[in-house]
Structures are given as C-alpha cells and as structure tokens.
Design an enzyme around this catalytic site. Structure first.
Site, short mmCIF file in Angstrom:
data_model
loop_
_atom_site.label_atom_id
_atom_site.label_comp_id
_atom_site.label_asym_id
_atom_site.label_seq_id
_atom_site.Cartn_x
_atom_site.Cartn_y
_atom_site.Cartn_z
N ASN A 77 0.78 -1.11 0.10
CA ASN A 77 -0.08 0.06 0.08
C ASN A 77 0.91 1.39 -0.23
O ASN A 77 1.50 1.63 0.90
CB ASN A 77 -0.79 -0.07 1.32
CG ASN A 77 -1.72 1.43 1.38
OD1 ASN A 77 -1.65 1.99 0.52
ND2 ASN A 77 -2.40 1.52 2.73
N TRP A 78 0.92 1.90 -1.11
CA TRP A 78 1.95 3.14 -1.32
C TRP A 78 1.38 4.40 -0.51
O TRP A 78 1.98 5.34 -0.47
CB TRP A 78 2.21 3.39 -2.88
CG TRP A 78 3.17 2.45 -3.35
CD1 TRP A 78 3.82 1.37 -2.73
CD2 TRP A 78 3.54 2.20 -4.93
NE1 TRP A 78 4.72 0.66 -3.61
CE2 TRP A 78 4.41 1.23 -4.78
CE3 TRP A 78 3.11 3.10 -5.73
CZ2 TRP A 78 5.02 0.91 -6.04
CZ3 TRP A 78 3.72 2.59 -7.04
CH2 TRP A 78 4.80 1.59 -7.14
N LYS A 79 0.07 4.20 -0.29
CA LYS A 79 -0.64 5.38 0.28
C LYS A 79 -0.22 6.56 -0.42
O LYS A 79 -0.36 6.47 -1.74
CB LYS A 79 0.03 5.50 1.68
CG LYS A 79 -0.21 4.74 2.70
CD LYS A 79 0.20 4.85 3.94
CE LYS A 79 0.08 3.57 4.84
NZ LYS A 79 0.29 3.37 6.13
N HIS B 100 -9.59 0.89 5.09
CA HIS B 100 -8.03 0.88 5.72
C HIS B 100 -8.41 1.86 6.94
O HIS B 100 -9.05 2.57 6.93
CB HIS B 100 -7.08 1.48 4.74
CG HIS B 100 -5.63 1.53 5.23
ND1 HIS B 100 -5.12 2.61 6.20
CD2 HIS B 100 -4.62 0.79 5.00
CE1 HIS B 100 -3.87 2.17 6.45
NE2 HIS B 100 -3.38 1.21 5.85
N GLU C 153 -6.82 4.44 7.87
CA GLU C 153 -6.74 5.80 7.71
C GLU C 153 -7.75 6.30 7.10
O GLU C 153 -8.37 7.37 7.21
CB GLU C 153 -5.50 5.94 6.64
CG GLU C 153 -3.79 5.72 7.55
CD GLU C 153 -2.92 5.37 6.77
OE1 GLU C 153 -2.85 5.47 5.63
OE2 GLU C 153 -1.94 5.05 7.44
N GLU D 6 -5.24 -5.31 10.46
CA GLU D 6 -4.08 -4.44 10.88
C GLU D 6 -4.67 -3.89 12.04
O GLU D 6 -5.21 -2.68 12.19
CB GLU D 6 -4.40 -3.31 9.51
CG GLU D 6 -4.19 -3.80 8.26
CD GLU D 6 -3.44 -2.96 7.46
OE1 GLU D 6 -2.38 -3.12 6.79
OE2 GLU D 6 -3.86 -1.85 7.14
N GLY E 51 2.35 1.82 10.59
CA GLY E 51 3.45 3.12 10.69
C GLY E 51 4.02 3.47 11.91
O GLY E 51 4.66 4.47 11.79
N SER F 265 3.69 -2.68 10.13
CA SER F 265 5.13 -2.68 10.51
C SER F 265 5.75 -3.84 10.05
O SER F 265 6.87 -4.18 10.63
CB SER F 265 5.14 -2.03 11.90
OG SER F 265 4.84 -0.84 12.05
N GLY G 201 2.76 -1.45 4.20
CA GLY G 201 2.80 0.07 3.99
C GLY G 201 4.23 0.61 3.70
O GLY G 201 4.54 0.32 2.49
N GLY G 202 4.86 1.28 4.89
CA GLY G 202 6.19 1.66 4.56
C GLY G 202 6.93 0.97 3.74
O GLY G 202 7.89 1.43 3.11
C1 PEP Z 1 -0.70 0.02 6.27
O1 PEP Z 1 -0.75 0.96 6.07
O2 PEP Z 1 -1.60 -0.78 5.84
C2 PEP Z 1 0.59 -0.52 6.98
C3 PEP Z 1 0.32 -1.70 7.26
O3 PEP Z 1 1.56 0.46 7.04
P1 PEP Z 1 3.15 -0.02 7.59
O4 PEP Z 1 3.33 -1.19 7.18
O5 PEP Z 1 3.80 1.15 7.33
O6 PEP Z 1 2.83 -0.36 9.16
#
Ligand code: PEP
Length: 260
Positions: free
Chosen positions: A15-17, A101, A103, A173, A179, A219, A240-241
């Site tokens: 997920n590049w956001k 998600h 967010e 999640e 994040g 994470s 994500g990141g």
């Molecule tokens: C996400 O936003 O779905 C996520 C899991 O982010 P991160 O891996 O950065 O915690």
C-alpha cells in the site's frame, strides 16, 4: 469438508498510500518485473495512488501481479467530488481495491455501513477487494479486540454471499501497529487471525472461511515477515512503508514461502 491450510497461496500487497509520482511508480514496476521470477510462489499486488494506477498496471498486470485502488465509492456514478467509482478503477487497469483501511476510517470517516455497500460494488465491477479491519490501542486495552473485529467483519461483509467470499481478502491491521514500528507478536497476530476466521465461519460456513486469505498488516519489514507468515492463519501481508522500496517489498514477498 474444509480447505486444507496449505491450499491458501500466500498473498503480499503493498500500500503506497500518498507516495510516488508516475516516473517513480514506473521505475518500481520495472524493477519488480526484473525480479518477478524469484517471486513466483506468492501472490502479489501493489496499491498505488490513483494517478499512477495505469502506469503500474500496464507493467505489472500482464505479469500476474494485482494492482489495487486504495479506496473507491460504492455508487456507479454521481455528484461525489473527489471520489472514483469501482468501474473507474477497473477502467484504469486495477484488478482490486483496498477497502476500510484504518486511515480511511479514522481520517475520512469511512463507516462499516459504507463498506457493506463497497464490498459488493467492488465484486460487481470485477475487482477483488481487501477489507481491512483492526482494533485501536484503546480498544485492545479495554479488552474489546474480538468484538471490534467481529463487528467490522460482519458489517463490512454484510452485502455478500458465501459464494463471493472466495474473491475477498481480509487484512488484519491493528491500528496501533500501522506506521509505528510496533509489530504485533506472531502469537498475538495469529490469535486475531484465528478469531477472524472463526467469525467468517460463523457467517459463511467453515469451507468458505478456510479458503479466505487473511493478511497481517502493521510494520511488517524484511526482518519480521517470515515469523509472521509462518503462523497457520496468517496468509501474507499488507505492507505500508516497506512496500515503497522494491528491495524491501521483494524481500518480504520472498519470506512468504509456500506452505508444505
Ligand atoms: C498499512 O498502512 O496498511 C500498513 C500496514 O503500514 P505499515 O506497514 O507502514 O505499518
């Protein structure tokens, strides 16, 4: 009869956001293409921003890599400034869509009732949705994790039939792990995944529930992916990141070894 656990091919999605311009997205897609032969035992997908969907889909979809929108509206058209429809995502080259998600839920007011309409709308447009669920830190501390997950799964999937569940992925999640660098322990994540699968079995029957892939997100990095993916109910990850750098994404995908 239940689907054997090893029948679920692991699935890793990035997920590049709100990151990457088109040239950067194209460079990532080209770099992933160059390594795709190393990653043929795991299902992969990337969720770029809307503006890069076609750029990424042109390279990755022919390789069998999914390309996902990060959200969409349930309505087929209308006066909803800033939104896109499921059909628009498909038209841009997407094969699926992230829905719910945290967010979107926390920052943009997405509700379980809206998701109950979005999941069937995605399927009707030929998109495979990933429904994200997860508890906040306060909910976990209050002992509400299981009821929270149950509510999000039951309401989010209220609009579909058991036969449609095979095209749906659920992503667990925990909001406190997204994040933040804080990852759920493999044991804690496994317990939540097993609970989600039990909820799915109650709603759709055991056979359908055993076939659903439940990704872990929060994470996930190259150095913790393998122990998470080794858990019996963790069927890959939503990243994500660490999905922004192709080396990290490929290392995480490589940690999703086929189950024996
Ligand atoms: C996400 O936003 O779905 C996520 C899991 O982010 P991160 O891996 O950065 O915690």
């Amino acid at each position: 009869m239940s689907e054997p656990v090893d029948a679920r091919t692991l699935y890793v999605a990035g997920n590049w956001k709100m990151h990457k311009l088109r040239a950067e997205a194209r460079a990532f897609a080209d770099a992933l293409e160059a390594r795709i032969d190393e990653l043929d035992e795991v299902d992969l997908a990337i969720a770029p921003p809307f503006t890069c969907l076609t750029e990424v889909a042109d390279v990755l979809v022919p390789l069998g890599v999914g390309v996902l929108g990060q959200t969409a509206h349930a309505a087929p058209a209308g006066a909803f400034t800033g939104e896109v429809t499921m059909a628009m995502l498909a038209d841009a080259g997407a094969t699926g869509v992230l829905l719910g998600h945290s967010e979107r839920r926390q920052l943009f007011g997405e509700t379980d009732d809206a998701l109950a309409e979005k999941v069937p709308a995605a399927l009707a447009a030929g998109l495979e949705p990933i429904l994200c669920v997860g508890e906040t830190e306060a909910e976990r501390e209050a002992g509400e994790t299981e009821t929270r997950l149950e509510r999000q799964v039951a309401r989010g999937l209220a609009g579909i039939a058991a036969a449609q569940l095979a095209d749906v992925t659920v992503a667990y999640e925990p909001v406190w792990a997204i994040g933040t660098g804080r990852t759920a322990t493999p044991e804690l994540a496994q317990a939540a995944h097993a609970h989600i699968r039990a909820v799915l079995a109650g709603l759709f029957g055991d056979e359908a529930a055993q076939a659903v892939r439940i990704q872990y997100g929060g994470s996930v990095k190259p150095d913790n992916a393998a122990e998470l993916f080794a858990q019996p109910d963790i069927d890959g990850g939503l990243i994500g990141g660490a999905s922004l750098a192709v080396d990290d994404f490929a290392a995480i995908a490589a940690a999703a070894a086929p189950r024996s």
